[in-house]
Design a protein around this motif. Structure first.
Motif, PDB file in Angstrom:
ATOM      1  N   ASN A 156       0.835  -1.208   0.000  1.00  0.00           N
ATOM      2  CA  ASN A 156       0.000   0.000   0.000  1.00  0.00           C
ATOM      3  C   ASN A 156       0.868   1.256   0.000  1.00  0.00           C
ATOM      4  OD1 ASN A 156      -2.449  -1.328  -0.095  1.00  0.00           O
ATOM      5  ND2 ASN A 156      -2.696  -1.366   2.116  1.00  0.00           N
ATOM      6  N   ARG A 157       1.968   1.228   0.755  1.00  0.00           N
ATOM      7  CA  ARG A 157       2.886   2.371   0.777  1.00  0.00           C
ATOM      8  C   ARG A 157       3.498   2.601  -0.604  1.00  0.00           C
ATOM      9  NH1 ARG A 157       6.809   1.183   5.908  1.00  0.00           N
ATOM     10  NH2 ARG A 157       5.225   1.247   7.511  1.00  0.00           N
ATOM     11  N   LEU A 158       3.919   1.516  -1.241  1.00  0.00           N
ATOM     12  CA  LEU A 158       4.527   1.625  -2.567  1.00  0.00           C
ATOM     13  C   LEU A 158       3.514   2.159  -3.569  1.00  0.00           C
ATOM     14  CD1 LEU A 158       6.832   1.260  -4.574  1.00  0.00           C
ATOM     15  CD2 LEU A 158       6.223  -1.183  -4.699  1.00  0.00           C
ATOM     16  N   SER A 159       2.302   1.644  -3.541  1.00  0.00           N
ATOM     17  CA  SER A 159       1.255   2.115  -4.450  1.00  0.00           C
ATOM     18  C   SER A 159       0.989   3.599  -4.246  1.00  0.00           C
ATOM     19  CB  SER A 159      -0.028   1.313  -4.228  1.00  0.00           C
ATOM     20  OG  SER A 159      -1.067   1.832  -5.025  1.00  0.00           O
ATOM     21  N   ALA A 160       0.870   4.018  -2.993  1.00  0.00           N
ATOM     22  CA  ALA A 160       0.621   5.428  -2.701  1.00  0.00           C
ATOM     23  C   ALA A 160       1.770   6.304  -3.201  1.00  0.00           C
ATOM     24  CB  ALA A 160       0.412   5.629  -1.197  1.00  0.00           C
ATOM     25  N   ARG A 161       2.995   5.833  -2.999  1.00  0.00           N
ATOM     26  CA  ARG A 161       4.149   6.625  -3.438  1.00  0.00           C
ATOM     27  C   ARG A 161       4.201   6.722  -4.966  1.00  0.00           C
ATOM     28  NH1 ARG A 161       6.635  10.899  -3.360  1.00  0.00           N
ATOM     29  NH2 ARG A 161       8.896  10.853  -3.587  1.00  0.00           N
ATOM     30  N   LEU A 162       3.909   5.625  -5.650  1.00  0.00           N
ATOM     31  CA  LEU A 162       3.899   5.653  -7.109  1.00  0.00           C
ATOM     32  C   LEU A 162       2.848   6.629  -7.633  1.00  0.00           C
ATOM     33  CD1 LEU A 162       4.408   1.851  -7.784  1.00  0.00           C
ATOM     34  CD2 LEU A 162       6.037   3.678  -8.330  1.00  0.00           C
ATOM     35  N   HIS A 163       1.700   6.692  -6.964  1.00  0.00           N
ATOM     36  CA  HIS A 163       0.665   7.662  -7.358  1.00  0.00           C
ATOM     37  C   HIS A 163       1.138   9.084  -7.108  1.00  0.00           C
ATOM     38  CE1 HIS A 163      -2.687   5.212  -8.684  1.00  0.00           C
ATOM     39  NE2 HIS A 163      -2.324   4.335  -7.761  1.00  0.00           N
ATOM     40  N   GLU A 164       1.789   9.320  -5.954  1.00  0.00           N
ATOM     41  CA  GLU A 164       2.333  10.659  -5.670  1.00  0.00           C
ATOM     42  C   GLU A 164       3.335  11.090  -6.744  1.00  0.00           C
ATOM     43  OE1 GLU A 164       4.179  10.426  -1.844  1.00  0.00           O
ATOM     44  OE2 GLU A 164       2.277  10.244  -0.785  1.00  0.00           O
ATOM     45  N   LEU A 165       4.108  10.134  -7.240  1.00  0.00           N
ATOM     46  CA  LEU A 165       5.130  10.416  -8.242  1.00  0.00           C
ATOM     47  C   LEU A 165       4.573  10.518  -9.662  1.00  0.00           C
ATOM     48  CD1 LEU A 165       7.814   7.978  -6.825  1.00  0.00           C
ATOM     49  CD2 LEU A 165       7.931  10.482  -6.795  1.00  0.00           C
ATOM     50  N   GLY A 166       3.316  10.145  -9.839  1.00  0.00           N
ATOM     51  CA  GLY A 166       2.709  10.178 -11.166  1.00  0.00           C
ATOM     52  C   GLY A 166       3.193   9.049 -12.066  1.00  0.00           C
ATOM     53  N   ALA A 167       3.629   7.943 -11.477  1.00  0.00           N
ATOM     54  CA  ALA A 167       4.125   6.812 -12.268  1.00  0.00           C
ATOM     55  C   ALA A 167       2.999   6.208 -13.097  1.00  0.00           C
ATOM     56  CB  ALA A 167       4.728   5.754 -11.347  1.00  0.00           C
ATOM     57  N   ARG A 168       3.271   6.039 -14.379  1.00  0.00           N
ATOM     58  CA  ARG A 168       2.266   5.458 -15.274  1.00  0.00           C
ATOM     59  C   ARG A 168       2.404   3.948 -15.383  1.00  0.00           C
ATOM     60  NH1 ARG A 168       1.544   9.938 -19.949  1.00  0.00           N
ATOM     61  NH2 ARG A 168       0.010  11.067 -18.737  1.00  0.00           N
ATOM     62  N   GLU A 169       3.580   3.427 -14.990  1.00  0.00           N
ATOM     63  CA  GLU A 169       3.821   1.989 -14.920  1.00  0.00           C
ATOM     64  C   GLU A 169       5.019   1.786 -14.007  1.00  0.00           C
ATOM     65  OE1 GLU A 169       4.580   0.447 -18.821  1.00  0.00           O
ATOM     66  OE2 GLU A 169       6.507   1.427 -18.977  1.00  0.00           O
ATOM     67  N   VAL A 170       5.195   0.545 -13.560  1.00  0.00           N
ATOM     68  CA  VAL A 170       6.323   0.213 -12.697  1.00  0.00           C
ATOM     69  C   VAL A 170       6.796  -1.189 -13.053  1.00  0.00           C
ATOM     70  CG1 VAL A 170       4.856  -0.681 -10.815  1.00  0.00           C
ATOM     71  CG2 VAL A 170       7.168   0.139 -10.312  1.00  0.00           C
ATOM     72  N   THR A 171       8.098  -1.357 -13.015  1.00  0.00           N
ATOM     73  CA  THR A 171       8.687  -2.671 -13.213  1.00  0.00           C
ATOM     74  C   THR A 171       8.928  -3.254 -11.829  1.00  0.00           C
ATOM     75  OG1 THR A 171       9.731  -1.929 -15.250  1.00  0.00           O
ATOM     76  CG2 THR A 171      10.641  -3.900 -14.230  1.00  0.00           C
ATOM     77  N   PHE A 172       8.379  -4.463 -11.572  1.00  0.00           N
ATOM     78  CA  PHE A 172       8.415  -4.994 -10.209  1.00  0.00           C
ATOM     79  C   PHE A 172       8.089  -6.476 -10.209  1.00  0.00           C
ATOM     80  CE2 PHE A 172       6.109  -4.792  -5.856  1.00  0.00           C
ATOM     81  CZ  PHE A 172       7.273  -5.075  -5.166  1.00  0.00           C
ATOM     82  N   ASN A 173       8.888  -7.254  -9.480  1.00  0.00           N
ATOM     83  CA  ASN A 173       8.588  -8.654  -9.182  1.00  0.00           C
ATOM     84  C   ASN A 173       8.479  -8.769  -7.671  1.00  0.00           C
ATOM     85  OD1 ASN A 173       9.161  -8.928 -11.876  1.00  0.00           O
ATOM     86  ND2 ASN A 173      10.677 -10.527 -11.633  1.00  0.00           N
TER      87      ASN A 173
END
Length: 137
Positions: free
Chosen positions: A38-55
């Motif tokens: 949830n923290r990572l998702s919130a931070r990605l939204h704050e940053l305006g990330a349109r996609e993320v590479t993640f395993n």
């Protein structure tokens, strides 16, 4: 007293001597229970990330259940341009999924400084397209 000092990261806390980098002592489910998604998702939204590479270490419905942007699979030899999240357990316990294959390969998270750390279990990197490192050999 140590429980108070570990707030809000009670799950990954296991030893005062581990300090801010517990992955140097122990990884696996002792460190990562999916508590930082949830923290990572919130931070990605704050940053305006349109996609993320993640395993992630914990398989979950990251897009539907946690509101992640679209996901791409991590390449152990080279980061993707843009946002890359790295589970410390996947990095240290499985070498980004390579396990014992290609022991001579230096993994890219070992070559780059993370942009920030999300909770106790995840590193977040931003790699501008012009700054893409060459694949390790």
């Amino acid at each position: 007293m140590t429980s108070i000092l570990s707030h809000p990261d009670y799950l990954p806390y296991f030893n005062m001597l581990a300090g801010n980098e517990p992955e140097k002592i122990l990884v696996d489910s002792d460190l990562d229970w999916g508590q930082d998604m949830n923290r990572l998702s919130a931070r990605l939204h704050e940053l305006g990330a349109r996609e993320v590479t993640f395993n992630p270490f914990i398989m979950a419905y990251l897009e539907a259940g946690h509101g992640f942007p679209p996901l791409r699979e991590t390449d152990p030899s080279m980061p993707a341009p843009g946002w890359n999240a790295v589970s410390l357990t996947v990095l240290h316990a499985t070498r980004l999924g390579l396990y014992d294959q290609y022991p001579e390969l230096t993994l890219w998270p070992d070559l780059l400084k993370p942009t920030e750390r999300i909770g106790a279990s995840t590193l977040l990197f931003y790699v501008p397209p012009a700054a893409m490192p060459r694949p390790a050999r």
